[in-house]
Scaffold this active site. Sequence first.
Site, PDB file in Angstrom:
ATOM      1  N   ALA A  36      48.595 -13.978  57.978  1.00 13.93           N
ATOM      2  CA  ALA A  36      47.203 -13.659  58.275  1.00 13.93           C
ATOM      3  C   ALA A  36      46.541 -13.155  57.015  1.00 13.93           C
ATOM      4  CB  ALA A  36      47.104 -12.616  59.385  1.00 13.93           C
ATOM      5  N   ASP A  76      40.207 -14.555  44.434  1.00 12.61           N
ATOM      6  CA  ASP A  76      41.354 -13.807  44.943  1.00 12.61           C
ATOM      7  C   ASP A  76      42.651 -14.455  44.479  1.00 12.61           C
ATOM      8  OD1 ASP A  76      42.535 -11.735  46.254  1.00 12.61           O
ATOM      9  OD2 ASP A  76      42.472 -12.657  48.231  1.00 12.61           O
ATOM     10  N   GLY A 123      42.194 -12.431  55.179  1.00 12.65           N
ATOM     11  CA  GLY A 123      40.833 -12.017  55.449  1.00 12.65           C
ATOM     12  C   GLY A 123      40.035 -13.029  56.235  1.00 12.65           C
TER      13      GLY A 123
END
Length: 829
Positions: free
Chosen positions: A496, A612, A498
């Site tokens: 999982a 990211d 964001g």
Amino acid sequence: MQFHYISFLLTILPLFSLIPTLRSQDISVGSTLRPTNLSLSWPSPNGTFSFQFLNRTEDSSFIAAISYSGGIAIWKAGGADARVDIGGALEFLSNGNLRLINGSGTTIWQSNTTGLGITSAALEDTGNFVLKNGTTTVWSTFENPTDTILQDQNFTMGKVLRSGRYSFNLLKSGNLTLQWGNSIIYWNQGLNSTFNRSLTSPSLTLQSVGILRLYDLSLPGSVPIAYSSDYGEGGDTVRFLRLDSDGNLRAYSSVRGSGVENPRWAAVLDQCQVFGWCGNMGICSYNDTEPLCGCPSLNFEFVDPNNQRMGCRRKQAIADCPGSSTMLEMSHTQFLTYPPELSNEVFFVGITACRLNCLGGGSCVASTSLSDGSGLCFLKVSDFVSGYQSPALPSTSFVKVCAPAQPNQSPPAAGQTLASSKKLRAWVVAVVVLGTILALVFMEFGLWWCCCRNSPKFGTLSAQYALLEYASGAPVQFSYKDLQRATKGFREKLGAGGFGAVYRGVLANRTVVAVKQLEGIEQGEKQFRMEVATISSTHHLNLVRLIGFCSEGRHRLLVYEFMRNGSLDNFLFSDESLGKLDWGSRFNIALGTARGITYLHEECRDCIVHCDIKPENILLDENYNAKVSDFGLAKLVNPKDHRYRTLTSVRGTRGYLAPEWLANLPITSKSDVYSYGMVLLEIVSGRRNFDVSGDTGRKKFSVWAYEEFDRGSITSIVDKRLADEELDVEQLDRVIQVSFWCIQEQPSQRPTMGKVVQMLEGIMTIEKPPAPKAMEGSLSSTSGSANVSALSTFAASAPAPSSSSSLQALGSSSLSGRNIEKTSSSLLG
């Protein structure tokens, strides 16, 4: 004995006296080549090149050309369009002039060297044909190129390559440009705006190893502009740079005697962005494999149906409209607008106003409105309009036509129907055929409903048919029920982030996939599909591929290829993976990741900044090849302006954020470079860069690592799990230095990702990096959680209207693009 030695010398001395004559193979004045004897040529001494006539099979004409072994023309007398008939000739006249004539005696081309005292000519082993006055070269083909540059041939400012209406130039600024009609600049690449040095006499050379380099006396060294895909490959080959008839500049390599041209690099990656490729009013689009040319609508017809690149014309001129004129709307279409057009007829209005402004303007023939929130509208008042249509283009265009507008998908006009007797017969046939088809469909559906609807083997029929789209490279549209079945009700969770959870799934054809359930989508259906089309069109060996999507009500899901070995963090920071990832694998992962990010920054049509970069977003396939994941998703979650971020709105991961995130400065591709540098340190050390321990004296890891590097103790930085392995120390030192260059506090001091790849590969000298500063107010101290958010990527935009992401197709420059940063002399070359 002495007598025999003297006899031997007397025997071989005459042979030495013949060597200059054999090597020069001078061509005497009065020599002539004719297409009636194609076997006759003026060869180079080693036979690699020949000056001869070549037959053009498409129109039975001939060109006088210097050809490489195998018949590849690398210089053409008179240029690419100069052709003669069977009665033509290439004459080396006694007055020193080289002349190409047709069968009628008409001069097609000449060297204009009459009266310069020329006494002979020669074709050198380099492929350069020279006219000489004694031993002095008066004229040469290298100084008078046509459409091709050979390897190691200097191309200087003032020289031009031409092919039809296209031309290639080297500017004094060091930039390379491709132009249409000597006015429209549709490609411009070279030294970037941060390089302020004035060049004196720039020159361009394609090296035998496949690097296109720029030279100038004011530069500390040569600057690489482009790399061939077979960089460094040897063998009996030759490389050449050619401006092709389609307006694209390409680098080729060819094996001696093969006659095969292998394209290794192209200036314009998207052929549809070449201005005028489909002619006036032509619309360029793509099928599965190649670009195609079409007309805007049924109001137009091809100028030449046998050559659709000649463009289109209105079936009825606007001035001759029997009624009023109207604007034909075309979705996902742009009319290419490049300099110098960008400075004129540009407005900030809505789509409706963009259409009406052109309709009311007497000189306007078409307009383009960008649907990206910028409000930019381009009015086309030129006599030549070039179009591009693609599902990924966020724009709507309009073309002025005589009413009524007839889109291409519209049925034929009423006047084109059959006579009433044939019409009735056609209706009968249509009803019978349609009835038969419907009966078969209902029978098939009934059988499926009774026997197969609950079978996993025959379920998800829509997905099976959709997989045909996947084979063609297009994103597959799945229903939510399809993906529920594929994931067994979203049972096996892989992780999982964001954007939502990721589940393992198996498609109908047994393809294993990763299904991401997106959360927080703020876009409408149309915009979501456009962004998905953009992501799916981004393909690279080191990027995770998007297979398909689901957009059904509130459900938004993405389907990716499955990566068998998971993410990099499992191997770097987990004790369970002890010994699985050796140094060679780590280096390949670092290099592959850099190549993937380079593609996003410098090789995509629109620059994509991945905000990211971290080990969790670097996935490994079954062969431990690195692939970057989660690029392009930020625009799906929040389509608002991403140019600026404040501390309260920072979305990224602790330990990998560049200082500019916390300083409320614009985010650029250099922010990714910083994050990559941190990941590079972690690949070497096998520990999180934000972990503080007694081993580092409670210092920030990057600061401690630099201190160890500075005192020459690089092995202390290395992961202890590699202690028993024999490391490549030179390679290790290179990786560590690159990481320190990447994490410099000032973005201007960091190299581009293209430079990072070159430094890792060892083809660029690396100067010792300065010590990275400890970031004040580091996120490690301001954030209490390990993951602030998992924002991944967005299409970069700079703070000016003209820098809208879609403007790259309209001629504005993109971020980086192998730009040269002013970091150090080593980074310049």
